[in-house]
Motif scaffolding. Sequence first.
Motif, PDB file in Angstrom:
ATOM      1  N   LEU A 109       0.826  -1.200   0.000  1.00 48.08           N
ATOM      2  CA  LEU A 109       0.000   0.000   0.000  1.00 48.08           C
ATOM      3  C   LEU A 109       0.866   1.259   0.000  1.00 48.08           C
ATOM      4  CD1 LEU A 109      -2.710  -1.194   2.535  1.00 48.08           C
ATOM      5  CD2 LEU A 109      -2.936  -0.952   0.058  1.00 48.08           C
ATOM      6  N   VAL A 133       1.162   6.573   3.751  1.00 44.68           N
ATOM      7  CA  VAL A 133       0.165   7.533   4.208  1.00 44.68           C
ATOM      8  C   VAL A 133       0.870   8.767   4.764  1.00 44.68           C
ATOM      9  CG1 VAL A 133      -1.742   7.907   5.806  1.00 44.68           C
ATOM     10  CG2 VAL A 133      -1.484   5.694   4.697  1.00 44.68           C
ATOM     11  N   GLY A 137      -9.195  11.514   4.270  1.00 50.54           N
ATOM     12  CA  GLY A 137      -8.326  10.406   3.891  1.00 50.54           C
ATOM     13  C   GLY A 137      -6.858  10.774   3.774  1.00 50.54           C
ATOM     14  N   THR A 174      -6.097  10.601  11.112  1.00 49.99           N
ATOM     15  CA  THR A 174      -6.357   9.545  12.095  1.00 49.99           C
ATOM     16  C   THR A 174      -5.137   8.639  12.215  1.00 49.99           C
ATOM     17  OG1 THR A 174      -8.696   9.622  11.545  1.00 49.99           O
ATOM     18  CG2 THR A 174      -7.917   7.655  12.674  1.00 49.99           C
ATOM     19  N   ALA A 202     -13.696  -1.114   7.866  1.00 52.22           N
ATOM     20  CA  ALA A 202     -12.631  -0.811   8.821  1.00 52.22           C
ATOM     21  C   ALA A 202     -11.372  -0.201   8.223  1.00 52.22           C
ATOM     22  CB  ALA A 202     -12.256  -2.068   9.601  1.00 52.22           C
TER      23      ALA A 202
HETATM   24  N1  LIG Z   1      -6.484  -0.165   8.313  1.00 51.06           N
HETATM   25  C1  LIG Z   1      -6.213   0.369   7.127  1.00 51.06           C
HETATM   26  N2  LIG Z   1      -5.703  -0.387   6.140  1.00 51.06           N
HETATM   27  C2  LIG Z   1      -5.420   0.140   4.935  1.00 51.06           C
HETATM   28  N3  LIG Z   1      -5.605   1.423   4.611  1.00 51.06           N
HETATM   29  C3  LIG Z   1      -6.112   2.242   5.554  1.00 51.06           C
HETATM   30  C4  LIG Z   1      -6.444   1.759   6.839  1.00 51.06           C
HETATM   31  N4  LIG Z   1      -6.948   2.772   7.559  1.00 51.06           N
HETATM   32  C5  LIG Z   1      -6.921   3.852   6.743  1.00 51.06           C
HETATM   33  N5  LIG Z   1      -6.422   3.544   5.533  1.00 51.06           N
HETATM   34  C6  LIG Z   1      -6.203   4.455   4.415  1.00 51.06           C
HETATM   35  O1  LIG Z   1      -5.217   5.370   4.818  1.00 51.06           O
HETATM   36  C7  LIG Z   1      -5.525   6.696   4.417  1.00 51.06           C
HETATM   37  C8  LIG Z   1      -5.533   7.628   5.602  1.00 51.06           C
HETATM   38  O2  LIG Z   1      -6.623   7.315   6.455  1.00 51.06           O
HETATM   39  P1  LIG Z   1      -6.966   8.162   7.748  1.00 51.06           P
HETATM   40  O3  LIG Z   1      -8.069   7.460   8.433  1.00 51.06           O
HETATM   41  O4  LIG Z   1      -5.748   8.410   8.515  1.00 51.06           O
HETATM   42  O5  LIG Z   1      -7.501   9.515   7.118  1.00 51.06           O
HETATM   43  P2  LIG Z   1      -8.045  10.803   7.823  1.00 51.06           P
HETATM   44  O6  LIG Z   1      -7.162  11.920   7.459  1.00 51.06           O
HETATM   45  O7  LIG Z   1      -8.262  10.560   9.252  1.00 51.06           O
HETATM   46  O8  LIG Z   1      -9.426  10.988   7.060  1.00 51.06           O
HETATM   47  P3  LIG Z   1     -10.844  11.532   7.568  1.00 51.06           P
HETATM   48  O9  LIG Z   1     -10.795  12.992   7.490  1.00 51.06           O
HETATM   49  O10 LIG Z   1     -11.785  10.969   6.571  1.00 51.06           O
HETATM   50  O11 LIG Z   1     -11.056  10.986   8.922  1.00 51.06           O
HETATM   51  C9  LIG Z   1      -6.864   6.585   3.683  1.00 51.06           C
HETATM   52  O12 LIG Z   1      -6.640   6.592   2.303  1.00 51.06           O
HETATM   53  C10 LIG Z   1      -7.436   5.268   4.127  1.00 51.06           C
HETATM   54  O13 LIG Z   1      -8.203   4.678   3.095  1.00 51.06           O
END
Ligand SMILES: Nc1ncnc2c1ncn2[C@@H]1O[C@H](COP(=O)(O)OP(=O)(O)OP(=O)(O)O)[C@@H](O)[C@H]1O
Lengths: 583, 602
Positions: free
Chosen positions: A349, A352, A373, A377, B495
Amino acid sequence: MKRLFTLNKYFRRNKGRLSLGILFILISDFTQVFIPLVLKDSIDALHANANKDLIIRYAIIIFALAVVSGFFRYMIRQTIIVVSRKIEFDLRQDFWTHLLKLSHRYFQNTSTGDIMAHATNDIAAVRMYVGPAVMYSIDTTIKFLIVITIMLSINATLTATILLPLPILSFFVYKLSKKIHKKFTLIQEKFSDITTMAQENFSGIRIIKSYVREAFEIETFAKESSEYRKRNMDKIKIQALFMPLLFLITGTSIILLILVGGNMVINNQLTLGDIAAFLFFLGMLIWPTIAFGWVANIIQQADASLKRLQKIYDEEIEIKESKETDNSIKEIDGTIKFENVSFKYGDELPEVLSKVNIEIPKGSTLAIVGHTGVGKTSLVNLISRLFDTTSGNVLIDGKNIKLIPLDVLRKNIGMVPQETFLFSETLEKNILYGVENLDDKLLLNRVAEISQLNKDVSQFADKYNTVLGERGITLSGGQKQRTSLARALAINPKILILDDSFSAVDTKTEEEILINLKEFMKDRTSIIISHRISTVKDADNIIVLDNGVIAEQGKHNELLELGGIYYDIHYKQLLEEELQREG
Amino acid sequence: MRGSGGKHSVGGQSQDDEILGKAYDSKLMKRLLSFVKPYKKYVVIAIFMNVVVAALGPLRPYLTKIAIDDYIVNKNYDGLVTISAILFGTLIFQAVVQYFLTYYTQLMGQNIIYDLRVKLFAHVQKLALKYFDKTPIGRIVTRVTNDVESLNELFSSGIVMIFSDVFIIIWILIFMFLMEWQLTLVSLSVLPLLIYATFLFRKKVRESYRDVRFQLARLNSYMQEHIGGMSIIQLFSKEKKENKNFAEINDAHKVANINSIFYYAIFFPIVEILSSGAIALIIWYGGGDVINGTMTIGVLFAFIQYTEMFFRPIRDLSEKYNIMQTAMASSERVFKLLDNDTIIENPTTPITINNFKGNVDFKNVWFAYNNDDYVLKDISFSVNTGETVAIVGATGAGKSSIINLLNRFYDVNKGSIRVDGVDLRKISKEDLRNQISIVLQDIFLFSGTIASNISLGDSSITEEQIVKAAKTVGADNFISKLPPKYSAEVKEKGATLSVGQKQLISFARALIFNPQILILDEATSSVDTETEMLIQKAIEKLLKGRTSIVIAHRLSTIQNSNKIIVLHKGEIKEVGTHQQLLNKRGIYYKLYQLQYKEQEVK
Ligand SMILES: Nc1ncnc2c1ncn2[C@@H]1O[C@H](COP(=O)(O)OP(=O)(O)OP(=O)(O)O)[C@@H](O)[C@H]1O
Ligand SMILES: Nc1ncnc2c1ncn2[C@@H]1O[C@H](COP(=O)(O)OP(=O)(O)OP(=O)(O)O)[C@@H](O)[C@H]1O
Ligand SMILES: [Mg+2]
């Protein structure tokens, strides 16, 4: 089969009882085997026109032997089966202990239904092995040895002849069991599909109803159920052979006994009493013969189940303490530092976060904004170690968080996850989940007040004793979020993390909470994620995440002057209003 | 479910799981048999084969007697061969009949539980949300899966086996009486004791069975819930405490099981002892007769075999008693669910609205989830076709509840809601909901693929439509970056997606169904401003001529509404356009000030 030895440690804990159980099996089998011998003597005596007293004595002996054997049968269950339940307890407890250690990643990628299946079916299969299978295999072996020895001593040829069909029975039972087991696995798979489907359908019933998908769902469910029925019938086609085969082969043994044995009696090589005894012995051997096949199968199933359980045990405990963990660390102060932190969810993947550097001084507030995304988080999850960094370090008080004992770390972080999870417990128990003293009403009121929950609660008939529905279903969206906030505040954390925790809360309530929090957060470090400028504008430092890196960073005013992404968001939130005013 | 019951809801167990069930309950049985009706044919075949099989078993000891008395004792070898051949013949015949007997009864059982399961599932689809609010999902799942399954045992082995056991016993008695009625009475003299033992056993096992079941339900629901909340356990370092909680439940389960072992441990040996007692009696009494020459040794042989045969079904019956009891208890729970009428019924003659326009009218609506804890009080407002109405208000004010009513998830307590002038209760729910698309506040994704989550499996929806909807809400951006694109796997509850991403997917879902009324309940609460604006622009076009109702805390998203309703503690406090409300300087004005103060930089 080697895997089954992993169970030895469980057996060892119950050594005493187990050896007793085996002793009881021995005693019971020996007494039981005497019954046909007495029967034989009595029939021979009858044939020879013996007197009545002797016959009565035989009858009494038969009954007495049965009583002794029966008593020890009782004792066998009380020892061996009881042990199996104890081992089941240990197995399940160990399983749960292990689950508690597994990482967030594991639970995200494994469905609850799967884990439940292991906890129920697999552990049950192993119990069948440690209990009934062990009991029967010992019993069978002993009985076989004794009975065959006696039969041989009475008449070797006859014994060989009539026992001929029994190995065939064992063989068939074994073969069929194996086939059935294969079919059974298919059935179990379908059953778990049906369970998962029902589970998801009922959890998402609001969606199903809103979009009028009931008919479609019923159709899909019917299709799955029909497939399930078909697989069951496939199994039954084989399984139905069992009983007839059993009749056929045991019946053949008896016929052989009558034919060959009868012929021997005719030729005076054998007595009628011998035939009676053999008849009885055959009855005694039939069940063990079936049990052989059956036990072989249970052992196989237990082995397969252990394999599945083993897979969970082998599941890497990703987040753990190591040798370097510094157990002298009992408290943390709250200075957080990200050093060249990169993170991705899997090798295949995309990254991030790439080489992120942040410093959050003790007692300050950091705000994070950024697109959906983008990884907000993911970033905060690194601090409470739900995940570990792919490279780079997160430091707290200058120490790598991997060196801080896990519970010291987590007990000092109040985390309000973006998605709220509440237990189907009372509100009070949910809020005080993280604290030791469950009667701390003062604390309860204080955190409920900060999170502005008290007003809502005062309107509930049962106040804090209100029992929530599953996952907090009977609360409004904002009430759930604030309960989760109160729960995090209650542990009196040094670091507070709010991941979009006001998304379902109205602005006015949010403002009030933020004012309350200001007081609460005075000497705590806090991190706030939000999409609303109004929420983050007062932070000591604001970072804007974009494409895995920190694109901008500074105070509200500084960022506005920068005229970049943050300005853009702000401008857009403002623009709406401007447009409206003009229009 | 506020407050009522549930005080011990640690494991979420309910009285339902405590239903003990009698092993036989004529009312339940009648109802169960109604499911057998379509398969009468099988029943007739099964009973017929049963009678045959049951007779063949006891026939063999009789033939054995003939072999001994007539041929062995008389030294007639040829006769012995003949009778052996006959014995073998009956054996084969019995085996064949037995095979088909098992096959057909199982087929019947499988068909019945299929019918029942689908019927039950379909019934659950009809149940109102009120039911789901109060019932743990795990419990409903158990009804549809395990409870129905245990009925399978009843239909495929229980009923038929009991028939055959009874037949066997009858046949054995017939043969025995025909051979030697006095000896029969003697050997049956242990029967009262056996019956008494069985009776006691049943009673005791029944009690311990309840306990075992109850503890198992507790164990399972505890695990189910806590696996779901594992991250909370870990984040709050509660592993030790939850381990202790689990140990307690696990231990109670163990103790319940160990207690139940006792009854089995004592019952089976007693049956064995009694059976040996019967044999001893036969030897004692029959032996005398043989000595007196009034009875042959062959009869003695036959009786010894009969006694063995006779005790087996009786022992089995008590084991089957368990099956029966489980099945009866399960069927009671299943029927209870089937009888549950927490259903929002469609009218008998629903009015169909041709050319649905989308006018919505709330008139003096009162609503409470429980008794008379009103969460909506005297709500009146109307929305005309093509208008956008926004609802704002503090959390818990009752905004989502208004939506729940409009979609007829719940019915109003007082007042009425109309669409296009027709009371909601006069049109069918399906017609109504087909016209409405909602983006619910609680995001829910099914496991499957991204595409299947947007189309909800509707095969009439094309790939292009899915992509188009995703593009409209700006979800295409991230979806197209995933290697398998729209067929990327979605895990349980989505998830592995970020919360905002999940929200976008559920938004796309709402658009694809092309509704006349669109309802957005905090539909963009977790989405960034840029995407949010993009969506707004995109749906503006889509919404031409349609009605929309928007709930949002971010005021920027609702300023364009034709009308804004300010809700406070279940009552409408202000209504008007953005400008009107600002001028009014009431609640809305204050909210607005809060959100934008200090934010303006010139
Ligand atoms: N457990 C996981 N496995 C694989 N990919 C993940 C996982 N959790 C999140 N992602 C991917 O990682 C990226 C970052 O996710 P994250 O949840 O940190 O975003 P975010 O900034 O908190 O977004 P939001 O504003 O929607 O809460 C996203 O593209 C998401 O699809
Ligand atoms: N299923 C339910 N059963 C019982 N009470 C409920 C249920 N759903 C909501 N409530 C209660 O009804 C009241 C109104 O809830 P509602 O969800 O309509 O609020 P809301 O205005 O949408 O709030 P939010 O902005 O926080 O989402 C709340 O006090 C809530 O606790
Ligand atoms: Mg997030």
